[in-house]
Design an enzyme around this catalytic site. Structure first.
Site, PDB file in Angstrom:
ATOM      1  N   ARG A 141      -5.027  -8.330   4.631  1.00  0.00           N
ATOM      2  CA  ARG A 141      -5.198  -7.028   5.297  1.00  0.00           C
ATOM      3  C   ARG A 141      -5.685  -7.194   6.738  1.00  0.00           C
ATOM      4  O   ARG A 141      -6.497  -6.399   7.217  1.00  0.00           O
ATOM      5  CB  ARG A 141      -6.170  -6.133   4.521  1.00  0.00           C
ATOM      6  CG  ARG A 141      -5.729  -5.827   3.107  1.00  0.00           C
ATOM      7  CD  ARG A 141      -4.635  -4.762   3.112  1.00  0.00           C
ATOM      8  NE  ARG A 141      -4.399  -4.240   1.783  1.00  0.00           N
ATOM      9  CZ  ARG A 141      -4.768  -3.018   1.394  1.00  0.00           C
ATOM     10  NH1 ARG A 141      -5.377  -2.209   2.206  1.00  0.00           N
ATOM     11  NH2 ARG A 141      -4.501  -2.619   0.177  1.00  0.00           N
ATOM     12  N   ARG A 197      -6.962  -0.519   9.111  1.00  0.00           N
ATOM     13  CA  ARG A 197      -7.734   0.556   9.748  1.00  0.00           C
ATOM     14  C   ARG A 197      -8.978   0.101  10.491  1.00  0.00           C
ATOM     15  O   ARG A 197      -9.527   0.845  11.286  1.00  0.00           O
ATOM     16  CB  ARG A 197      -8.118   1.599   8.698  1.00  0.00           C
ATOM     17  CG  ARG A 197      -6.952   2.503   8.357  1.00  0.00           C
ATOM     18  CD  ARG A 197      -7.192   3.190   7.051  1.00  0.00           C
ATOM     19  NE  ARG A 197      -7.377   2.179   6.018  1.00  0.00           N
ATOM     20  CZ  ARG A 197      -7.642   2.433   4.760  1.00  0.00           C
ATOM     21  NH1 ARG A 197      -7.808   3.661   4.357  1.00  0.00           N
ATOM     22  NH2 ARG A 197      -7.781   1.464   3.889  1.00  0.00           N
ATOM     23  N   ARG A 199      -1.340   4.714  13.810  1.00  0.00           N
ATOM     24  CA  ARG A 199      -1.330   5.615  12.655  1.00  0.00           C
ATOM     25  C   ARG A 199      -1.589   7.078  13.013  1.00  0.00           C
ATOM     26  O   ARG A 199      -1.264   7.980  12.241  1.00  0.00           O
ATOM     27  CB  ARG A 199      -2.354   5.123  11.618  1.00  0.00           C
ATOM     28  CG  ARG A 199      -1.825   3.957  10.780  1.00  0.00           C
ATOM     29  CD  ARG A 199      -0.879   4.447   9.695  1.00  0.00           C
ATOM     30  NE  ARG A 199      -1.645   5.032   8.608  1.00  0.00           N
ATOM     31  CZ  ARG A 199      -1.743   6.317   8.357  1.00  0.00           C
ATOM     32  NH1 ARG A 199      -1.120   7.192   9.130  1.00  0.00           N
ATOM     33  NH2 ARG A 199      -2.445   6.761   7.340  1.00  0.00           N
ATOM     34  N   ASP A 208       3.754  -2.978   2.265  1.00  0.00           N
ATOM     35  CA  ASP A 208       2.818  -2.676   1.189  1.00  0.00           C
ATOM     36  C   ASP A 208       3.388  -3.177  -0.135  1.00  0.00           C
ATOM     37  O   ASP A 208       4.581  -3.478  -0.239  1.00  0.00           O
ATOM     38  CB  ASP A 208       2.517  -1.172   1.112  1.00  0.00           C
ATOM     39  CG  ASP A 208       1.263  -0.910   0.305  1.00  0.00           C
ATOM     40  OD1 ASP A 208       0.165  -1.193   0.814  1.00  0.00           O
ATOM     41  OD2 ASP A 208       1.380  -0.478  -0.862  1.00  0.00           O
ATOM     42  N   TYR A 243       0.241   0.152 -11.490  1.00  0.00           N
ATOM     43  CA  TYR A 243       0.455   1.332 -10.638  1.00  0.00           C
ATOM     44  C   TYR A 243       1.486   2.280 -11.262  1.00  0.00           C
ATOM     45  O   TYR A 243       1.326   3.496 -11.225  1.00  0.00           O
ATOM     46  CB  TYR A 243       0.884   0.926  -9.226  1.00  0.00           C
ATOM     47  CG  TYR A 243      -0.284   0.524  -8.345  1.00  0.00           C
ATOM     48  CD1 TYR A 243      -1.158   1.483  -7.842  1.00  0.00           C
ATOM     49  CD2 TYR A 243      -0.534  -0.802  -8.030  1.00  0.00           C
ATOM     50  CE1 TYR A 243      -2.245   1.126  -7.052  1.00  0.00           C
ATOM     51  CE2 TYR A 243      -1.613  -1.165  -7.233  1.00  0.00           C
ATOM     52  CZ  TYR A 243      -2.469  -0.197  -6.749  1.00  0.00           C
ATOM     53  OH  TYR A 243      -3.539  -0.546  -5.970  1.00  0.00           O
TER      54      TYR A 243
HETATM   55  O1  CP3 Z   1      -2.471  -6.737   7.033  1.00  0.00           O
HETATM   56  C1  CP3 Z   1      -1.908  -7.030   5.969  1.00  0.00           C
HETATM   57  O2  CP3 Z   1      -2.431  -7.731   5.088  1.00  0.00           O
HETATM   58  C2  CP3 Z   1      -0.476  -6.598   5.763  1.00  0.00           C
HETATM   59  C3  CP3 Z   1      -0.214  -5.432   5.120  1.00  0.00           C
HETATM   60  C4  CP3 Z   1      -0.629  -5.069   3.710  1.00  0.00           C
HETATM   61  C5  CP3 Z   1      -0.972  -3.731   3.376  1.00  0.00           C
HETATM   62  N1  CP3 Z   1      -1.104  -3.665   2.023  1.00  0.00           N
HETATM   63  C6  CP3 Z   1      -1.091  -2.640   4.344  1.00  0.00           C
HETATM   64  C7  CP3 Z   1      -1.783  -1.394   3.958  1.00  0.00           C
HETATM   65  C8  CP3 Z   1      -0.643  -5.815   2.533  1.00  0.00           C
HETATM   66  C9  CP3 Z   1      -0.409  -7.285   2.320  1.00  0.00           C
HETATM   67  C10 CP3 Z   1      -0.942  -4.898   1.472  1.00  0.00           C
HETATM   68  C11 CP3 Z   1      -0.980  -5.255   0.055  1.00  0.00           C
HETATM   69  C12 CP3 Z   1      -1.497  -4.282  -0.905  1.00  0.00           C
HETATM   70  N2  CP3 Z   1      -1.229  -2.945  -1.009  1.00  0.00           N
HETATM   71  C13 CP3 Z   1      -2.291  -4.620  -2.014  1.00  0.00           C
HETATM   72  C14 CP3 Z   1      -2.702  -6.025  -2.368  1.00  0.00           C
HETATM   73  C15 CP3 Z   1      -3.862  -6.446  -1.575  1.00  0.00           C
HETATM   74  C16 CP3 Z   1      -5.128  -5.976  -2.180  1.00  0.00           C
HETATM   75  O3  CP3 Z   1      -5.887  -5.333  -1.441  1.00  0.00           O
HETATM   76  O4  CP3 Z   1      -5.359  -6.273  -3.347  1.00  0.00           O
HETATM   77  C17 CP3 Z   1      -2.542  -3.449  -2.749  1.00  0.00           C
HETATM   78  C18 CP3 Z   1      -3.362  -3.324  -4.004  1.00  0.00           C
HETATM   79  C19 CP3 Z   1      -1.860  -2.402  -2.106  1.00  0.00           C
HETATM   80  C20 CP3 Z   1      -1.772  -0.969  -2.522  1.00  0.00           C
HETATM   81  C21 CP3 Z   1      -2.406  -0.075  -1.540  1.00  0.00           C
HETATM   82  N3  CP3 Z   1      -1.919   0.144  -0.277  1.00  0.00           N
HETATM   83  C22 CP3 Z   1      -3.561   0.713  -1.719  1.00  0.00           C
HETATM   84  C23 CP3 Z   1      -4.390   0.744  -2.977  1.00  0.00           C
HETATM   85  C24 CP3 Z   1      -3.746   1.412  -0.537  1.00  0.00           C
HETATM   86  C25 CP3 Z   1      -4.780   2.478  -0.285  1.00  0.00           C
HETATM   87  C26 CP3 Z   1      -6.114   1.913  -0.092  1.00  0.00           C
HETATM   88  C27 CP3 Z   1      -6.269   1.418   1.305  1.00  0.00           C
HETATM   89  O5  CP3 Z   1      -6.711   0.270   1.469  1.00  0.00           O
HETATM   90  O6  CP3 Z   1      -5.954   2.193   2.194  1.00  0.00           O
HETATM   91  C28 CP3 Z   1      -2.748   1.015   0.379  1.00  0.00           C
HETATM   92  C29 CP3 Z   1      -2.573   1.468   1.776  1.00  0.00           C
HETATM   93  C30 CP3 Z   1      -2.442   0.426   2.840  1.00  0.00           C
HETATM   94  N4  CP3 Z   1      -1.721  -0.729   2.764  1.00  0.00           N
HETATM   95  C31 CP3 Z   1      -2.997   0.518   4.150  1.00  0.00           C
HETATM   96  C32 CP3 Z   1      -2.584  -0.627   4.852  1.00  0.00           C
HETATM   97  C33 CP3 Z   1      -2.845  -0.988   6.284  1.00  0.00           C
HETATM   98  C34 CP3 Z   1      -3.830   1.676   4.690  1.00  0.00           C
HETATM   99  C35 CP3 Z   1      -2.903   2.821   4.927  1.00  0.00           C
HETATM  100  C36 CP3 Z   1      -3.294   3.637   6.095  1.00  0.00           C
HETATM  101  O7  CP3 Z   1      -2.998   3.234   7.233  1.00  0.00           O
HETATM  102  O8  CP3 Z   1      -3.855   4.711   5.872  1.00  0.00           O
END
Ligand code: CP3
Length: 349
Positions: free
Chosen positions: A34, A38, A47, A83, A160
Site C-alpha cells: 500500500r 491515502r 482522488r 485492487d 469478499y
Molecule cells: O500501493 C499499493 O500497494 C497498490 C495498490 C493496492 C490497493 N489495494 C489500493 C487501494 C493494493 C496492492 C491493494 C490490495 C488490497 N485491496 C488488499 C490486500 C492488501 C491488504 O491490505 O491486505 C485488500 C484486502 C484490498 C481490498 C480493499 N481495497 C479494501 C478492504 C479497501 C478499503 C479499505 C482501505 O484501505 O481503504 C480497499 C481500497 C483501496 N485499495 C484503497 C487503495 C489506495 C483506498 C481507496 C481510496 O482511495 O479511497
C-alpha cells in the site's frame, strides 16, 4: 567470438529480483505494501478528482500514481496501482467502493445455489485495464525498478464474495465452508482458476514478479487451511511460479507459514506477529522472505522507527533473500516523513 565474456547479467539485475532469487545483494531491497495510498497528499489530490474504481480503470492515471510514489519514496519495486477486487466484476459480482465504507458487493454468495452464478473468467480482456496499467507502469519506470503484479488468494477473494465486504470474523464464509463443503470447493476452484489466468495475463503484460495476498486467511487453523484452502491456493499460483518469482503473503496466523510454503511461492510474506528470524527458520532458508515491520511502528517517533527497522535487518543477519517490507499495508494516518525515515534506514543503516 568475444574475447572477454560479458559481465554476468545477474549482478546487474535489480536488487529486488536478485533477493527474490536468493542471490547476494549489496543492500536489502525495500518496498511497502500500500505504498501508494491515502497517507500521501499527492494521492489524495488525485482522488479529489476521480473515484477509486475510476482511477483503477484509467491505466494512465494508475501508472502515474505508482510512478510518482516510487520516485518520491525511492523504493526498489513498484506494485501496480489496482485492487484485489476488480477481478470479481467479470465473474458476476456487483462491486462498489462506497465513499468511506470500503468495498461492498451487492449480490453476495450466501448459499450453495449462489455458487453456480459465479462465472469463470473466460474473457480476460474485461480486465484489460489492469494489463494496460502493467504496461504503462513498466514503460514509465527506470529498468532498475521491477514491476509487481498481484491478485487476491482464493480464500480472501471467496471471503469478499460471501460476506459482501470486509468482515471481522468471516462467519458467513466459515459457515458455507463447514456446512457445505462441496459448494465451498466449487467456489474456491472457480476463484482459483480465475486468479491463475489473471496472474498469467499480468506476467504476459510485463509483470516481473507477482504477489498473492491472502490477507484474511489467518482466521483459520492449520488443519482447516490444509483441508479447505491449500489445494486452491496451489492451483492459483502453479502457473505463475513457473514463470516469475511469486510472493505468497498472508496475515494473522504464523502457524500457517509452513503451509503457505507448501502451497507455493518463491518468496513468503511475513506479518509482524512473529519475529523474522523465527519465521525464516520455520519457512526454510531455501525460500526468500519479505517483511515484517508492524505498520503501526510508523506512527511512533523516529528513534523507534530506526531501532525497529534495524532489529529486523539484524534478524535477517545478512542472509541472501530478505526483502524489507511492512507486515501489512501502510495505515492511512501514517506521516510521510516516517515512511521516508524507514526507507533511509534500510538503505543507509
Ligand atoms: O500501493 C499499493 O500497494 C497498490 C495498490 C493496492 C490497493 N489495494 C489500493 C487501494 C493494493 C496492492 C491493494 C490490495 C488490497 N485491496 C488488499 C490486500 C492488501 C491488504 O491490505 O491486505 C485488500 C484486502 C484490498 C481490498 C480493499 N481495497 C479494501 C478492504 C479497501 C478499503 C479499505 C482501505 O484501505 O481503504 C480497499 C481500497 C483501496 N485499495 C484503497 C487503495 C489506495 C483506498 C481507496 C481510496 O482511495 O479511497
Amino acid at each position: 567470438m568475444p574475447i572477454t565474456s560479458p559481465p554476468s547479467p545477474r549482478s546487474t539485475d535489480p536488487l529486488f529480483l536478485r533477493a527474490c532469487r536468493l542471490e547476494p545483494v549489496e543492500r536489502t531491497p525495500v518496498w511497502l505494501m500500500r505504498q501508494a495510498g491515502r497517507y500521501l497528499p499527492e494521492y489524495r489530490a488525485v482522488r479529489d478528482k476521480v473515484g477509486f474504481m475510476e482511477l483503477c480503470k484509467t491505466p494512465r492515471l494508475s501508472a502515474e500514481v505508482m510512478i510518482a510514489t516510487v520516485e518520491r519514496l525511492g523504493v526498489d519495486a513498484a506494485i501496480i496501482f489496482s485492487d484485489l477486487l476488480p477481478i470479481l466484476e467479470p465473474m458476476g459480482l456487483d462491486l462498489e467502493f462506497a465513499a468511506g465504507e470500503g468495498p461492498v458487493i451487492h449480490n453476495p454468495v450466501r448459499s450453495p445455489d449462489d455458487v453456480g452464478r459465479v462465472r469463470e473468467l473466460d474473457d480476460i480482456d474485461r480486465l484489460g485495464f489492469v494489463m494496460d496499467t502493467v504496461r504503462a507502469t513498466r514503460a514509465g519506470l527506470d529498468p532498475s525498478i521491477p514491476v509487481i503484479g498481484f491478485a487476491g488468494a482464493p480464500f480472501t477473494l471467496a471471503g469478499y464474495c460471501i460476506e459482501g465486504g470486509t468482515s471481522r470474523a468471516w462467519l458467513h464464509t466459515k459457515s458455507l465452508m463447514y456446512r457445505h463443503e462441496s459448494a465451498w470447493h466449487d467456489l474456491m476452484a472457480r476463484v482459483a482458476r480465475a486468479v491463475s489466468r489473471y496472474l498469467v495475463a499480468q506476467i504476459d503484460a510485463g509483470a516481473q514478479v507477482v504477489q498473492v495476498f491472502d490477507s484474511w486467511v489467518g482466521c483459520l487453523s492449520p488443519d482447516d487451511y490444509r483441508r479447505y484452502v491449500l489445494p486452491h491456493s496451489r492451483t492459483a499460483m502453479a502457473e505463475a511460479v513457473k514463470r516469475v518469482p511469486t510472493i505468497h503473503f498472508a496475515t494473522g496466523n504464523p502457524a500457517l507459514l509452513p503451509l503457505l510454503r507448501e502451497a507455493g511461492g518463491q518468496v513468503i510474506g511475513i506479518d509482524w506477529r512473529i519475529d523474522l528470524d523465527e519465521a525464516w527458520k520455520t519457512v526454510g532458508y531455501d525460500r526468500a522472505v519479505q517483511g515484517n515491520l508492524d505498520p503501526a511502528i510508523l506512527l511512533a517517533d523516529r528513534d523507534t522507527i530506526r531501532a525497529r527497522t534495524r532489529d529486523i535487518l539484524a534478524r535477517a543477519a545478512g542472509r541472501s533473500g530478505h526483502i524489507f517490507n511492512l507486515g501489512h499495508g501502510i495505515l492511512p494516518n501514517t506521516p510521510v516523513e516516517n515512511v521516508l525515515e524507514l526507507i533511509a534506514t534500510v538503505k543507509h543503516g
